[in-house]
Enzyme design. Structure first.
Site, mmCIF file in Angstrom:
data_model
loop_
_atom_site.group_PDB
_atom_site.id
_atom_site.type_symbol
_atom_site.label_atom_id
_atom_site.label_comp_id
_atom_site.label_asym_id
_atom_site.label_seq_id
_atom_site.Cartn_x
_atom_site.Cartn_y
_atom_site.Cartn_z
ATOM 1 N N TYR A 144 -3.219 53.245 26.475
ATOM 2 C CA TYR A 144 -2.540 53.201 25.150
ATOM 3 C C TYR A 144 -2.173 51.821 24.895
ATOM 4 C CZ TYR A 144 1.107 54.067 21.554
ATOM 5 O OH TYR A 144 1.958 54.217 20.613
ATOM 6 N N ASP A 239 -3.480 44.140 28.529
ATOM 7 C CA ASP A 239 -2.252 44.571 27.977
ATOM 8 C C ASP A 239 -1.191 44.728 28.927
ATOM 9 O OD1 ASP A 239 -0.304 45.958 26.895
ATOM 10 O OD2 ASP A 239 -1.635 47.853 25.667
ATOM 11 N N LYS A 267 8.175 45.821 25.928
ATOM 12 C CA LYS A 267 9.319 46.377 26.825
ATOM 13 C C LYS A 267 10.080 45.463 27.576
ATOM 14 C CE LYS A 267 6.563 50.510 26.839
ATOM 15 N NZ LYS A 267 5.085 50.828 26.454
HETATM 16 C C1 PLP Z 1 4.398 51.024 25.212
HETATM 17 C C2 PLP Z 1 3.183 50.210 25.328
HETATM 18 C C3 PLP Z 1 2.463 49.800 23.991
HETATM 19 C C4 PLP Z 1 3.268 49.903 22.704
HETATM 20 O O1 PLP Z 1 4.380 49.265 22.639
HETATM 21 P P1 PLP Z 1 5.224 49.655 21.454
HETATM 22 O O2 PLP Z 1 6.505 48.578 21.733
HETATM 23 O O3 PLP Z 1 5.857 50.834 21.891
HETATM 24 O O4 PLP Z 1 4.782 49.278 20.225
HETATM 25 C C5 PLP Z 1 1.429 49.220 24.320
HETATM 26 N N1 PLP Z 1 0.749 48.978 25.329
HETATM 27 C C6 PLP Z 1 1.125 49.473 26.446
HETATM 28 C C7 PLP Z 1 0.515 49.348 27.865
HETATM 29 C C8 PLP Z 1 2.152 50.243 26.476
HETATM 30 O O5 PLP Z 1 2.773 50.751 27.549
#
Ligand code: PLP
Length: 430
Positions: A144, A239, A267
């Site tokens: 994601y 990511d 995060k």
């Molecule tokens: C949570 C998450 C996102 C998205 O971040 P948001 O602040 O919710 O937009 C993107 N990549 C990874 C790996 C994530 O865990």
């Protein structure tokens, strides 16, 4: 109308907010029941509107790595907020934040702050496309990268939890440049690159996946991606929205000793405030506007309160490297305890863990990608989840999410969790 308990609050919320929540997984759709509405939290504990206390393994999906209402973060926000909550102009604090992060994370020379992980990832892809002059990119099934159109193809997290195969509203023209491969499958990546030899701008990957549950990279997977990218002038994007500052100060790049071309954050970086960022070497990052032509902007980007919270948390991590050893010890203890306790009830399970990220899967087979993660027993998970919640243990309400261990957890909390897991496992069977 007295809306004091979670049940009443959730009923009202569903009338005025789609599904009753501002982000899908919070609605408990996968596990059923009413999500506790949280009033406040401190350290390792959440307190809901019904007067219950929980040991928290979600930790706001990562940011609360040192526990809730961590005093240095709270104190810094208090002090800063009286000087206005936003200017939309440059501040010394943004330099301080950038300097700190560039000092902590390997291979990055410049960083741009944004307001979420979604923004960070979509901007990194735009930069990769602008920089390479190519359009297609590869992502992995079950990973994601936020909810931007181009990422909602075989996406993990809430999309997988809700079993949405194709997201209405995402144009086919956008989705067709997103190619997907199973996680840990280098052969498939090589095939895709060979099929579109001059069109691949980037490969984006969660270096440890957390959005199909916690899934670790096989030995050689990340190194293999690095090589494919080097051989074909493709940018490798890590990511690190989950893994950044969590697996190590320098995230997965440091832990695995692999260099990414661009890194995205979210995060933890905001200390609980809405912050994201993307970073890389000067040579690539200088293509971002106004230094270059790849446009990217944000009215509230680099917001002083958000930067203050993020800085205070990152500084604490920077100044106390022992935190990572402690997190590893706590997580190892929990992993071992859960495996034994659940196993003693005759339930086959796999616990995947990397540092302070982990997931329990109810399956006898190793979980290495989205297909194996999906193959775990969701009925057992649901029952187990509610069995834990009833005993005051707050887990992510989907098996496609990682648990996040915080440094606020005590051995007593961990023992309580392990004991609860035995009872929840026993109940889950029947
Ligand atoms: C949570 C998450 C996102 C998205 O971040 P948001 O602040 O919710 O937009 C993107 N990549 C990874 C790996 C994530 O865990």
């Amino acid at each position: 109308m007295n809306l004091t308990n979670s049940k009443q609050l959730f009923q009202h919320a569903q009338q005025i907010i789609p599904g009753g929540v501002n982000s899908p997984v919070r609605a408990f759709k996968n596990v059923g029941g009413t999500p506790p509405f949280i009033r406040h939290a401190k350290g390792a504990y959440l307190f809901d509107e019904d007067g219950n206390q929980y040991i928290d393994y979600v930790n706001s999906w990562g940011p609360m790595i040192l526990g809730h209402a961590y005093e240095p973060v709270i104190a810094a926000i208090r002090e800063k907020v009286s000087g206005s909550s936003s200017f939309g102009a440059p501040t010394a604090l943004e330099n301080k934040m950038a300097d700190l992060i560039i000092g902590m994370v390997p291979h990055i020379e410049m960083i741009r702050m944004v307001n979420s992980g979604t923004e960070a990832c979509m901007s990194a892809i735009r930069l990769a496309r602008g920089y390479t002059g190519k359009n297609k990119f590869i992502k992995f099934e079950g990973c994601y990268h936020g909810h931007a159109d181009m990422f909602l193809v075989n996406a993990g997290s809430g999309v997988a939890t809700l079993h949405i195969q194709q997201v209405p509203g995402v144009p086919e023209a956008v989705a067709q440049d997103t190619l997907t491969a199973p996680y840990n499958n280098l052969t498939k990546v090589e095939e895709l690159v060979a099929a579109y030899p001059d069109e691949m701008a980037a490969i984006i990957v969660e270096p440890v996946a957390g959005n199909m549950g916690c899934v670790l990279p096989n030995n050689g997977f990340l190194k293999g991606l690095r090589k494919i990218c080097d051989d074909h002038h493709i940018l490798l994007i890590f990511d690190e929205v989950m893994t950044g500052f969590r697996l190590a100060q320098g995230g997965a790049q440091e832990l695995f000793g692999i260099k990414a071309d661009l890194v995205t954050f979210g995060k933890i970086i905001g200390g609980g405030m809405p912050v994201g960022a993307f970073a890389g070497p000067k040579e690539i990052m200088e293509h971002i506007a106004p230094a270059g032509k790849v446009y990217q902007a944000g009215t509230l980007s680099g917001n002083p309160i958000a930067m203050t919270a993020g800085y205070a948390l990152l500084k604490a991590l920077h100044d106390n490297p022992g935190i990572y050893t402690r997190l590893e010890e706590k997580a190892t203890y929990l992993e071992k305890g859960l495996k034994e306790a659940i196993g003693s009830e005759g339930i086959l399970n796999q616990v995947n863990r990397c540092g302070s990220m982990m997931s329990v899967f109810f399956t006898e087979y190793p979980v290495t990608d989205f297909v194996s993660s999906s193959g775990a027993n969701n009925e057992l998970f649901k029952n187990f989840f509610h069995g834990m919640l009833d005993q005051g243990i707050y887990l992510p309400p989907s098996s496609f999410e990682s648990w996040f261990i915080s440094d606020a957890l005590t051995t007593e909390d961990l023992d309580k969790t392990i004991n609860a897991s035995k009872i929840a496992a026993e109940k889950a069977k029947s």
